[in-house]
Design a protein around this motif. Structure first.
Motif, PDB file in Angstrom:
ATOM      1  N   GLY A 413       0.816  -1.207   0.000  1.00 49.22           N
ATOM      2  CA  GLY A 413       0.000   0.000   0.000  1.00 49.22           C
ATOM      3  C   GLY A 413       0.849   1.256   0.000  1.00 49.22           C
ATOM      4  N   ALA A 414       1.946   1.232   0.792  1.00 46.55           N
ATOM      5  CA  ALA A 414       2.841   2.390   0.838  1.00 46.55           C
ATOM      6  C   ALA A 414       3.474   2.634  -0.523  1.00 46.55           C
ATOM      7  CB  ALA A 414       3.925   2.165   1.899  1.00 46.55           C
ATOM      8  N   GLU A 415       3.830   1.541  -1.212  1.00 47.58           N
ATOM      9  CA  GLU A 415       4.417   1.680  -2.547  1.00 47.58           C
ATOM     10  C   GLU A 415       3.442   2.353  -3.507  1.00 47.58           C
ATOM     11  OE1 GLU A 415       6.609  -1.099  -5.963  1.00 47.58           O
ATOM     12  OE2 GLU A 415       5.350  -2.021  -4.413  1.00 47.58           O
ATOM     13  N   ALA A 416       2.182   1.955  -3.420  1.00 52.12           N
ATOM     14  CA  ALA A 416       1.175   2.549  -4.299  1.00 52.12           C
ATOM     15  C   ALA A 416       0.972   4.030  -3.994  1.00 52.12           C
ATOM     16  CB  ALA A 416      -0.149   1.791  -4.154  1.00 52.12           C
ATOM     17  N   VAL A 417       0.964   4.379  -2.712  1.00 49.70           N
ATOM     18  CA  VAL A 417       0.742   5.775  -2.320  1.00 49.70           C
ATOM     19  C   VAL A 417       1.930   6.647  -2.720  1.00 49.70           C
ATOM     20  CG1 VAL A 417       0.511   7.333  -0.348  1.00 49.70           C
ATOM     21  CG2 VAL A 417      -0.844   5.240  -0.449  1.00 49.70           C
ATOM     22  N   PHE A 418       3.148   6.203  -2.368  1.00 43.93           N
ATOM     23  CA  PHE A 418       4.325   7.021  -2.654  1.00 43.93           C
ATOM     24  C   PHE A 418       4.662   7.047  -4.141  1.00 43.93           C
ATOM     25  CE2 PHE A 418       5.192   6.158   1.896  1.00 43.93           C
ATOM     26  CZ  PHE A 418       5.322   7.478   2.319  1.00 43.93           C
ATOM     27  N   GLY A 419       4.103   6.121  -4.907  1.00 47.61           N
ATOM     28  CA  GLY A 419       4.346   6.105  -6.342  1.00 47.61           C
ATOM     29  C   GLY A 419       3.426   7.033  -7.115  1.00 47.61           C
ATOM     30  N   SER A 420       2.493   7.667  -6.441  1.00 47.80           N
ATOM     31  CA  SER A 420       1.539   8.551  -7.106  1.00 47.80           C
ATOM     32  C   SER A 420       1.418   9.849  -6.326  1.00 47.80           C
ATOM     33  CB  SER A 420       0.160   7.881  -7.217  1.00 47.80           C
ATOM     34  OG  SER A 420      -0.835   8.810  -7.575  1.00 47.80           O
ATOM     35  N   ALA A 423      -2.207  10.358  -5.112  1.00 48.83           N
ATOM     36  CA  ALA A 423      -2.575   9.495  -3.988  1.00 48.83           C
ATOM     37  C   ALA A 423      -1.902   9.959  -2.698  1.00 48.83           C
ATOM     38  CB  ALA A 423      -2.184   8.047  -4.301  1.00 48.83           C
ATOM     39  N   LEU A 424      -0.646  10.360  -2.781  1.00 44.81           N
ATOM     40  CA  LEU A 424       0.067  10.832  -1.588  1.00 44.81           C
ATOM     41  C   LEU A 424      -0.589  12.089  -1.042  1.00 44.81           C
ATOM     42  CD1 LEU A 424       2.430  10.691   0.382  1.00 44.81           C
ATOM     43  CD2 LEU A 424       3.807  11.956  -1.285  1.00 44.81           C
ATOM     44  N   ASP A 425      -0.960  13.012  -1.924  1.00 49.92           N
ATOM     45  CA  ASP A 425      -1.602  14.250  -1.480  1.00 49.92           C
ATOM     46  C   ASP A 425      -2.937  13.954  -0.810  1.00 49.92           C
ATOM     47  OD1 ASP A 425      -1.750  17.220  -1.468  1.00 49.92           O
ATOM     48  OD2 ASP A 425      -3.498  16.851  -2.761  1.00 49.92           O
ATOM     49  N   ALA A 426      -3.696  13.025  -1.370  1.00 53.13           N
ATOM     50  CA  ALA A 426      -5.002  12.693  -0.802  1.00 53.13           C
ATOM     51  C   ALA A 426      -4.857  12.065   0.584  1.00 53.13           C
ATOM     52  CB  ALA A 426      -5.744  11.740  -1.739  1.00 53.13           C
ATOM     53  N   VAL A 427      -3.892  11.154   0.721  1.00 49.16           N
ATOM     54  CA  VAL A 427      -3.671  10.504   2.015  1.00 49.16           C
ATOM     55  C   VAL A 427      -3.212  11.520   3.051  1.00 49.16           C
ATOM     56  CG1 VAL A 427      -2.222   8.831   3.234  1.00 49.16           C
ATOM     57  CG2 VAL A 427      -3.252   8.228   1.046  1.00 49.16           C
ATOM     58  N   GLN A 428      -2.324  12.425   2.669  1.00 50.78           N
ATOM     59  CA  GLN A 428      -1.841  13.427   3.617  1.00 50.78           C
ATOM     60  C   GLN A 428      -2.965  14.350   4.069  1.00 50.78           C
ATOM     61  OE1 GLN A 428       1.380  15.093   1.262  1.00 50.78           O
ATOM     62  NE2 GLN A 428       2.898  14.067   2.551  1.00 50.78           N
ATOM     63  N   ARG A 429      -3.805  14.752   3.128  1.00 52.34           N
ATOM     64  CA  ARG A 429      -4.936  15.615   3.488  1.00 52.34           C
ATOM     65  C   ARG A 429      -5.882  14.902   4.449  1.00 52.34           C
ATOM     66  NH1 ARG A 429      -6.243  20.027   0.092  1.00 52.34           N
ATOM     67  NH2 ARG A 429      -4.706  20.368  -1.574  1.00 52.34           N
ATOM     68  N   ALA A 430      -6.186  13.638   4.155  1.00 54.80           N
ATOM     69  CA  ALA A 430      -7.097  12.878   5.010  1.00 54.80           C
ATOM     70  C   ALA A 430      -6.515  12.693   6.404  1.00 54.80           C
ATOM     71  CB  ALA A 430      -7.383  11.520   4.375  1.00 54.80           C
ATOM     72  N   ALA A 431      -5.213  12.405   6.462  1.00 53.18           N
ATOM     73  CA  ALA A 431      -4.584  12.226   7.773  1.00 53.18           C
ATOM     74  C   ALA A 431      -4.604  13.506   8.571  1.00 53.18           C
ATOM     75  CB  ALA A 431      -3.147  11.738   7.585  1.00 53.18           C
ATOM     76  N   GLY A 432      -4.432  14.641   7.896  1.00 53.26           N
ATOM     77  CA  GLY A 432      -4.460  15.919   8.591  1.00 53.26           C
ATOM     78  C   GLY A 432      -5.822  16.232   9.178  1.00 53.26           C
ATOM     79  N   LEU A 433      -6.865  15.820   8.505  1.00 52.85           N
ATOM     80  CA  LEU A 433      -8.213  16.093   8.990  1.00 52.85           C
ATOM     81  C   LEU A 433      -8.544  15.326  10.260  1.00 52.85           C
ATOM     82  CD1 LEU A 433     -10.170  16.107   5.600  1.00 52.85           C
ATOM     83  CD2 LEU A 433      -9.564  18.090   7.014  1.00 52.85           C
ATOM     84  N   VAL A 434      -7.942  14.130  10.416  1.00 55.92           N
ATOM     85  CA  VAL A 434      -8.275  13.305  11.589  1.00 55.92           C
ATOM     86  C   VAL A 434      -7.070  13.148  12.512  1.00 55.92           C
ATOM     87  CG1 VAL A 434     -10.041  12.017  10.349  1.00 55.92           C
ATOM     88  CG2 VAL A 434      -7.681  11.196  10.326  1.00 55.92           C
ATOM     89  N   SER A 435      -6.076  14.057  12.401  1.00 51.64           N
ATOM     90  CA  SER A 435      -4.828  13.885  13.146  1.00 51.64           C
ATOM     91  C   SER A 435      -5.057  13.779  14.645  1.00 51.64           C
ATOM     92  CB  SER A 435      -3.886  15.055  12.849  1.00 51.64           C
ATOM     93  OG  SER A 435      -4.487  16.288  13.251  1.00 51.64           O
TER      94      SER A 435
END
Length: 475
Positions: A413-420, A423-435
């Motif tokens: 999963g990390a490979e897929a996220v860091f390869g795009s 996808a990385l921007d979306a994951v970072q935004r989502a994590a920030g919302l529920v930090s």
């Protein structure tokens, strides 16, 4: 390889128990720091010569391993020419069968032994006992471990985990069962303990007809075997009995006497912190009227050719068993040798044991992780084994093997996220919302990571967001 240690728990569990034993930790700290201090002094006095010796030792060992078949055949020819007999053992069972058969042929029911990692590895004493043959350890530390029905905890000093008072009690309680008893007024003074062992062993030396040894080195061009020791018990075992049987790992061969010279300078300084060890015994076949009348060399594989096939892991076979890596290792100092579940503890054991035994058991799969990867072991190794490199290599093999499904899924999963980028921007935004709602400790196997550390705070605003709103175009 050894089955005795396989009943012990994997390293993480064993280490957790070991670090709670304050007495053992004190003994280990005192002993390892004393040996380290002596080693640093005698190595330091050589200056740049030590660096050149180390490089030459690495070169000789690497060259020999690349041409191991050639040098082993030369060794066999040389031993035969000198009047000895060579036996080849593919594994522990075959080696034990050979030695047992050779002892039975003499009609004897007891043997004296020189300290030997190879015979510990194959559990020769147990095999001989099952055949009605008693093996007496004559090295002082090995004697202590044997009398105490203990397991070795160090390559060089097997009883390093015991205090003098504990050794005194072992001698008083058990020595009479094996021969001459300890004197009733025995104290824990080192000289008194050594004298009790000397008196106990002297009777065994004088009556034994068969001896079993290992060897630090085997010189291919002459068929000479070499044992380095500090007490003189080895010299007694190698010269007095009528039959001598030496069990030697195939990696112990060196091509010539000139090569041996290098290791006779490297080993004492790295192991005991001495410029020269007190006893260096060499023997070449048999000599009429001098020493044993019958000499047998058992060349042991027991997984070594499998190690040799690994282009990264094979450097572990350069090891000359000096134990310098144990004495410098912060992990070993706090856990001791028993936690490693092998006759080879410490950093070298963490890379050698899993390769010799394979990584089918949980005990062996845990060993490559028994390290902080600080690199101190590589710095002190006299033959420049890059132990951290091999540890990481073996960790990769463990991760690629069966199990670790959750970890593999996370990494995929990390490979897929860091390869795009998207996808990385979306994951970072989502994590920030529920930090603020993220757990501080992870469940399940992942909890092993957060048991001793907290997850870092996730910023509510990502760098990409900050750059877009504030930093873009500014200098």
């Amino acid at each position: 390889m050894s089955a005795t240690f396989l009943g012990l728990p994997p390293f993480p569990e064993a280490a957790r128990s070991a670090v709670g034993d304050s007495r053992t930790r004190h003994n280990l700290h005192k002993a390892t720091h004393t040996i380290r201090g002596k080693r640093d002094a005698v190595v330091g006095e050589l200056g740049d010569d030590w660096r050149r010796l180390r490089a030459e030792g690495e070169r000789i060992k690497t060259h020999t391993l690349r041409h191991l078949d050639h040098h082993l055949e030369r060794l066999e020819e040389s031993v035969h020419r000198a009047g000895g007999t060579v036996h080849w053992a593919a594994d522990a069972a075959e080696a034990n069968e050979i030695v047992t058969r050779l002892v039975r042929r003499t009609g004897e029911t007891e043997v004296v032994k020189v300290k030997s990692m190879a015979t510990q590895e194959i559990e020769l004493n147990n095999a001989l006992e099952a055949a009605g043959i008693t093996a007496y350890e004559t090295d002082l530390a090995e004697l202590i471990v044997q009398l105490g029905e203990d397991l070795p905890s160090h390559i060089l000093v097997p009883a390093i985990h015991l205090a003098r008072s504990q050794i005194r009690e072992i001698f008083l309680d058990r020595m009479s069962e094996w021969g001459v008893p300890a004197p009733p007024g025995l104290t824990d003074d080192p000289r008194a303990l050594a004298e009790a062992a000397r008196v106990h062993l002297r009777e065994l030396f004088l009556r034994a007809k068969v001896a079993v040894s290992g060897a630090n080195f085997a010189v291919a061009d002459s068929g000479t075997l070499v044992v380095l020791e500090s007490e003189g018990n080895g010299r007694m075992c190698l010269t007095l009995p009528e039959t001598l049987i030496s069990v030697v790992g195939i990696e112990k061969v060196v091509p010539t006497w000139s090569d041996l010279e290098v290791f006779l300078q490297l080993l004492p300084r790295s192991s005991t912190g001495e410029r020269m060890n007190p006893y260096t015994s060499t023997w070449t076949g048999v000599t009429p009227g001098d020493g044993p009348r019958d000499f047998h060399l058992v060349l042991l594989d027991n997984g070594r050719t499998d190690v040799l096939a690994d282009t990264v892991g094979r450097q572990a076979l350069r090891c000359i068993r000096c134990s310098a890596c144990l004495n410098i290792c912060p992990v070993y100092e706090r856990t001791g040798g028993h936690a490693y579940g092998s006759v080879y503890p410490g950093p070298i054991g963490a890379i050698l044991t899993p390769q010799l035994r394979g990584m089918s058991s949980e005990v062996d799969r845990a060993l490559p992780y028994a390290s902080s990867l600080c690199g101190a072991c590589y710095d002190v190794c006299p033959v420049a084994i890059d132990i951290p490199e091999v540890l990481v290599h073996l960790r990769e093999r463990v991760a690629e093997g069966p199990g670790h499904l959750g970890e593999k899924a996370v990494m995929a999963g990390a490979e897929a996220v860091f390869g795009s980028a998207g996808a990385l921007d979306a994951v970072q935004r989502a994590a920030g919302l529920v930090s603020g709602d993220l757990p501080r400790h992870l469940p399940g196997q992942a909890g092993k990571w957060t048991d001793t550390r907290d997850l870092p705070d996730v910023p509510r605003e990502t760098f990409r967001q900050w750059w877009k709103q504030r930093g873009k175009g500014q200098r």
